[in-house]
Design a protein around this motif. Structure first.
Motif, PDB file in Angstrom:
ATOM      1  N   ILE A 112      58.952  61.463  72.659  1.00 35.27           N
ATOM      2  CA  ILE A 112      58.651  60.211  72.748  1.00 35.27           C
ATOM      3  C   ILE A 112      59.093  59.312  71.432  1.00 35.27           C
ATOM      4  CG2 ILE A 112      56.692  58.449  72.678  1.00 35.27           C
ATOM      5  CD1 ILE A 112      57.075  59.692  75.408  1.00 35.27           C
ATOM      6  N   ILE A 113      58.833  60.110  70.330  1.00 34.45           N
ATOM      7  CA  ILE A 113      59.267  59.320  69.046  1.00 34.45           C
ATOM      8  C   ILE A 113      60.700  59.209  69.027  1.00 34.45           C
ATOM      9  CG2 ILE A 113      59.254  59.557  66.363  1.00 34.45           C
ATOM     10  CD1 ILE A 113      56.828  60.712  66.841  1.00 34.45           C
ATOM     11  N   ALA A 114      61.409  60.484  69.639  1.00 35.31           N
ATOM     12  CA  ALA A 114      62.982  60.306  69.448  1.00 35.31           C
ATOM     13  C   ALA A 114      63.515  59.027  70.362  1.00 35.31           C
ATOM     14  CB  ALA A 114      63.562  61.382  70.046  1.00 35.31           C
ATOM     15  N   VAL A 115      62.992  58.804  71.542  1.00 32.06           N
ATOM     16  CA  VAL A 115      63.257  57.644  72.416  1.00 32.06           C
ATOM     17  C   VAL A 115      63.016  56.574  71.655  1.00 32.06           C
ATOM     18  CG1 VAL A 115      62.710  56.729  74.566  1.00 32.06           C
ATOM     19  CG2 VAL A 115      62.827  59.075  74.502  1.00 32.06           C
ATOM     20  N   MET A 116      61.794  56.379  71.105  1.00 32.93           N
ATOM     21  CA  MET A 116      61.291  55.203  70.571  1.00 32.93           C
ATOM     22  C   MET A 116      62.420  54.668  69.415  1.00 32.93           C
ATOM     23  SD  MET A 116      57.802  54.222  68.887  1.00 32.93           S
ATOM     24  CE  MET A 116      57.850  54.970  67.203  1.00 32.93           C
ATOM     25  N   ILE A 117      62.526  55.776  68.400  1.00 36.42           N
ATOM     26  CA  ILE A 117      63.555  55.578  67.326  1.00 36.42           C
ATOM     27  C   ILE A 117      64.945  55.496  67.661  1.00 36.42           C
ATOM     28  CG2 ILE A 117      64.755  57.074  65.702  1.00 36.42           C
ATOM     29  CD1 ILE A 117      61.903  55.774  64.804  1.00 36.42           C
ATOM     30  N   ILE A 118      65.284  56.049  68.775  1.00 38.19           N
ATOM     31  CA  ILE A 118      66.913  55.797  69.261  1.00 38.19           C
ATOM     32  C   ILE A 118      67.019  54.320  69.662  1.00 38.19           C
ATOM     33  CG2 ILE A 118      68.599  56.290  71.068  1.00 38.19           C
ATOM     34  CD1 ILE A 118      67.852  59.263  70.375  1.00 38.19           C
ATOM     35  N   VAL A 119      65.934  54.011  70.491  1.00 38.21           N
ATOM     36  CA  VAL A 119      65.902  52.738  71.097  1.00 38.21           C
ATOM     37  C   VAL A 119      66.111  51.406  70.045  1.00 38.21           C
ATOM     38  CG1 VAL A 119      64.806  50.860  72.460  1.00 38.21           C
ATOM     39  CG2 VAL A 119      65.042  53.236  73.333  1.00 38.21           C
ATOM     40  N   LEU A 120      65.298  51.720  69.128  1.00 35.66           N
ATOM     41  CA  LEU A 120      64.914  50.817  67.955  1.00 35.66           C
ATOM     42  C   LEU A 120      66.056  50.760  66.994  1.00 35.66           C
ATOM     43  CD1 LEU A 120      61.341  51.281  66.600  1.00 35.66           C
ATOM     44  CD2 LEU A 120      62.205  49.344  68.013  1.00 35.66           C
ATOM     45  N   ALA A 121      66.682  51.835  66.719  1.00 38.58           N
ATOM     46  CA  ALA A 121      67.842  51.798  65.737  1.00 38.58           C
ATOM     47  C   ALA A 121      69.185  51.346  66.686  1.00 38.58           C
ATOM     48  CB  ALA A 121      68.205  53.316  65.336  1.00 38.58           C
ATOM     49  N   GLY A 122      69.231  52.004  67.952  1.00 37.76           N
ATOM     50  CA  GLY A 122      70.445  51.416  68.913  1.00 37.76           C
ATOM     51  C   GLY A 122      70.512  50.043  68.827  1.00 37.76           C
ATOM     52  N   SER A 123      69.101  49.395  68.688  1.00 36.75           N
ATOM     53  CA  SER A 123      69.368  47.958  69.015  1.00 36.75           C
ATOM     54  C   SER A 123      69.288  47.106  67.751  1.00 36.75           C
ATOM     55  CB  SER A 123      68.151  47.379  69.908  1.00 36.75           C
ATOM     56  OG  SER A 123      66.896  47.987  69.334  1.00 36.75           O
TER      57      SER A 123
END
Lengths: 526, 309
Positions: A307-318
């Protein structure tokens, strides 16, 4: 510095007010809370670790008695119609076996162990009764003048042992059981080939350790005899591997013996020291609750990290692309701050969110496991410091372990951020980063499964993410057997080594940072 | 505030995109207390210049000095004297106007809470400041954008097409706010707009840019007087009349009808035209002059017509 701090506050405000962040944080918390509860509840209804299916000794006795009756009936029939001799011998053998079993059950019932879930040395000793009876029966078939001296000695040892077994329910003499067990070991080993002394050493030291850990042999209820045995079986396994100088490797070509490297030998002897220390000091992880706690921790951490990976990737990727797409970047560019400060604030805020959520995860899963499975379900982390066993409190360990186990997350954070900065396309950055995160999660295991171990693999980024195994080599020793075996099957066997991996990761992180930094600070915003 | 105090100095600003030179060695000074209008057809380079001033685009050549600070050497000091809106005002859509302002003001430091309330009142957004920006109309965004641009009391205010999306009342309000900021608080205001009548009412000075070059800078009054008039000739045969004038007025003749035509000419040229027409046998019934506007001046300076460079 002050400007960076002020920008950082703004960035944190933006991240924490995003719906996606809040939803994923809620999912993380709910997961950590409900996974242990679900495991506990399913144990209650299904019985993951329970032994409800054990029948009582009395029930077993009725079955055996019926069996003997059946055999006797058949024997009588054979006596009248004169069937072949072979069948008669078979029937007599199984009648004898059933009678030994009956004797065992009778003794159990007479000693008050009707409930077969109870485990201690007395029960174990009574369990060996049929073996001795069988041996005696075999030896007595040989005419006494034909028996060797050893056979005579063994025969009298067996008879003496049966007397001792009958005495155990009253005298609870564990020491006597240990010496009896060792003596039997010596007789048993005499028939096998190979290094008998070494095997005797390994196996008998296990009995000594058991006596050391619990002189009552499980009869006074302070120590769980069954779990003690399991722990010691593991120690024995480790010792055997260390003594033989080989370890088993599993891959596509099957099971192979691979010689141990000096480093692995050191690791094995350290593990043995830790396991022995745990046995002697009475810190067992193999409690029934430990299996559930281990399962629950394993799933909570994997789920939480995902879950943290998804969250971080979404945040960093945007982080950059979305600001450019919506135009909100304008108020950042117009502000009187150099772009590198904006960059630094963005990276720092993403990093804080990552570390913050990992902190929540490590704290919460441990707390839940304390609440749901009890404080003794998990021991502290033990390691070897200057030849002595040292402990690290579990809360500290769980945070460090989750953090170090998330080095890959940090790399993917920077990767997504770099894509977002360079491509300026949120969907593409998030999709690419997530896809590579999901794909690379299994690559190390794929290599391990295919049995590939080559030098060039050192330079595969994903094989360098696993610093956890290097920094916490004794993490598996905290787990109950069942979980340990489950994890063994999924651990990558090839690792380039701590020093190499650290340098490699530093270079990789620097490259990712440099590319994003250069693109963010120098490129025009049209 | 002295009219001569230079709030922003731009020297040799140059920016090329590939082979296309969008801004070509543009230099000018912006004085404290004036409203400076920046005029040019689409693609003339005015957006590029504004983006360079605001720090969105790097400069290939040249320097910008704001409030006496060189942007290259003292970026943060120079930029803290600058406020503005580039193209449409864009903010964090999920935050309220007031949150957006607070976040922006935070980076500037030393902006008290009261100042934020004050600018919200200035732009007339006190009723909607707590609503999320995504619920705003373009006009409301312009107002909050303006509030953001002035919240830190910048010495230079740069607004790109600020009247976009505003209703007539809004445009008048904006004009009043800008003139007040410039004339009462000594802010140097630079606006770009394609609505010439607006510029005429709003600005003190106008700079005209085309094909990346700054062509001229004039006071609005000066520009109007300089404007070339449009003369309307009512004649017996416009066709003969135009033929007789020959090539001298190519491209300056317009609105040709059955009985009249219009011509762009200096006042002094008019008697000559009349003589030529009379000599060619064309009867002149009436000659009238329409008042010169900024538009005419603009057309003349940029070469007659909005050309896309």
């Amino acid at each position: 510095m002050r400007k960076i701090f002020l920008l950082y506050i703004n960035e944190m405000t933006k991240i924490l007010r995003k719906v996606s962040t809040l939803v994923l944080l809620c999912v993380l918390i709910l997961g950590c809370v409900f996974i242990p509860v679900i495991i506990r509840v399913s144990d209650y209804f299904i019985g993951i670790t329970g032994d409800e299916y054990m029948t009582s000794a009395e029930d077993d006795r009725n079955i055996v008695v019926a069996q003997i009756k059946r055999i006797e009936t058949e024997l009588e029939n054979i006596g009248t119609d004169g069937s072949p001799n072979q069948r008669r011998i078979e029937l007599l053998d199984s009648k004898a076996e059933s009678e030994f079993e009956l004797e065992r059950l009778n003794l159990l019932i007479a000693s008050g162990y009707t409930d077969q879930t109870v485990v201690n040395f007395v029960v174990e000793a009574i369990g060996t009764l049929p073996q001795y009876r069988r041996t005696i029966r075999e030896l007595e078939k040989i005419p006494s003048d034909l028996r060797s001296v050893e056979q005579d000695e063994y025969l009298s040892f067996c008879k003496e042992s049966i007397d001792r077994i009958y005495a155990f329910p009253q005298n609870h003499d564990f020491e006597s059981f240990v010496s009896m067990h060792k003596e039997k070991l010596r007789y048993d080993l005499s028939s096998i080939q190979g290094d008998r002394d070494r095997l005797f050493e390994v196996l008998s030291s296990k009995m000594d350790l058991m006596y050391k850990a619990d002189p009552s042999g499980g009869t006074d209820g302070t120590v769980d005899y069954g779990h003690l045995r399991e722990s010691l079986d593991y120690v024995t396994e480790l010792k055997d591997s260390l003594d033989s100088g080989y370890s088993y490797v599993y891959d596509f070509s099957g099971e192979r013996l691979v010689p141990l490297s000096p480093k692995e030998q050191k690791n094995l002897s350290d593990q043995i020291a830790i396991e022995e220390h745990k046995v002697i000091s009475g810190v067992f992880v193999n409690k029934d609750n430990s299996v559930m706690a281990g399962l629950s921790n394993f799933f909570s951490v994997s789920f939480g990290k995902f879950i943290i990976a998804v969250m971080i990737i979404v945040l960093a990727g945007s982080a950059v692309s979305q600001e450019i797409a919506t135009g909100s970047i304008k108020s950042l560019i117009i502000a009187p701050v150099r772009r590198w400060k904006i960059f630094t604030a963005k990276i720092l805020s993403l990093l804080s969110i990552m570390v913050g959520s990992l902190l929540i995860l490590s704290f919460l899963y441990r707390l839940m496991s304390l609440v749901v499975f009890g404080p003794d379900s998990m021991g502290d982390y033990m390691y070897i410091n200057n030849g002595n066993v040292a402990t690290l409190p579990y809360f500290v360990y769980s945070f460090l372990s989750v953090l170090i186990g998330s080095v890959d997350l940090f790399v993917f954070l920077l990767f997504a951020f770099m894509l977002s900065t360079v491509l300026r396309n949120t969907a593409l950055s998030v999709a690419l980063s997530l896809a590579s995160y999901l794909f690379t999660g299994n690559i190390a295991q794929l290599f391990a499964l295919l049995g590939i171990r080559k030098r060039w693999m050192d330079f595969v980024p994903f094989l360098n993410f696993d610093l956890h195994s290097d920094l916490f080599p004794f993490a598996d020793n905290m787990l109950p057997d069942m979980i340990r075996q489950m994890q063994m099957a999924t651990t990558a066997s090839y690792r380039p080594g701590l020093l190499f991996s650290s340098v490699y990761l530093l270079v990789l992180i620097s490259c990712l940072l440099y590319i994003s930094f250069d693109s963010f600070t120098r490129r025009d915003i049209k | 505030m002295s009219e001569e105090k230079v709030a922003m100095r731009i020297q040799n600003a140059t920016k090329a995109f590939g082979k296309n030179i969008a801004v070509n060695h543009v230099s000018f000074d912006l004085h404290a207390g004036e409203v400076f209008g920046f005029l040019g057809p689409n693609g003339a380079g005015k957006s590029t210049l504004i983006k360079m001033i605001m720090g969105f685009l790097s400069m290939d050549e040249g320097s910008i000095e704001i409030n006496g600070f060189d942007r290259k050497k003292e970026y943060e000091r120079a930029m803290s004297g600058l406020g503005g809106i580039v193209e449409n005002p864009e903010m964090y859509r999920d935050f309220s106007g007031i949150t957006n302002l607070t976040m922006y003001a935070r980076i500037h430091e030393n902006v008290p809470r009261e100042r934020i309330d004050e600018v919200i009142r200035t732009v007339g957004m006190q009723d909607r400041a707590k609503d999320k920006v995504k619920k705003y109309s373009l006009g409301m965004k312009q107002r909050i954008g303006l509030a953001q641009a002035i919240v830190h009391k910048p010495a230079v205010l740069v607004l790109d097409e600020p009247t976009n999306g505003l209703d007539p009342v809004g445009i008048k309000d904006l004009r009043d706010i800008l003139r007040k900021l410039a004339h009462e608080q000594g802010v140097a205001v630079m606006v770009s707009s394609h609505i010439l009548s607006e510029m005429q009412m709003m600005c003190d000075r106008v700079g005209i840019i085309n094909k990346g070059r700054l062509l001229d800078i004039k006071l609005v009054d000066e520009l109007k007087s300089l404007a070339v008039g449009q003369y309307k000739f009512v004649v017996s045969s416009p066709k003969t009349a135009i033929e007789s004038l020959g090539s001298a007025f190519d491209g300056k003749i317009s609105d040709v009808t059955e009985e009249s035509f219009g011509i762009c000419a200096e006042k002094t040229e008019v008697p000559g035209i009349i003589r030529t027409l009379t000599a060619s046998g064309v009867d002149i019934f009436a000659v009238s002059r329409t008042e010169g506007t900024l538009e005419d001046a603009y057309m003349q300076i940029t070469g007659g017509g909005i050309t896309v460079a």
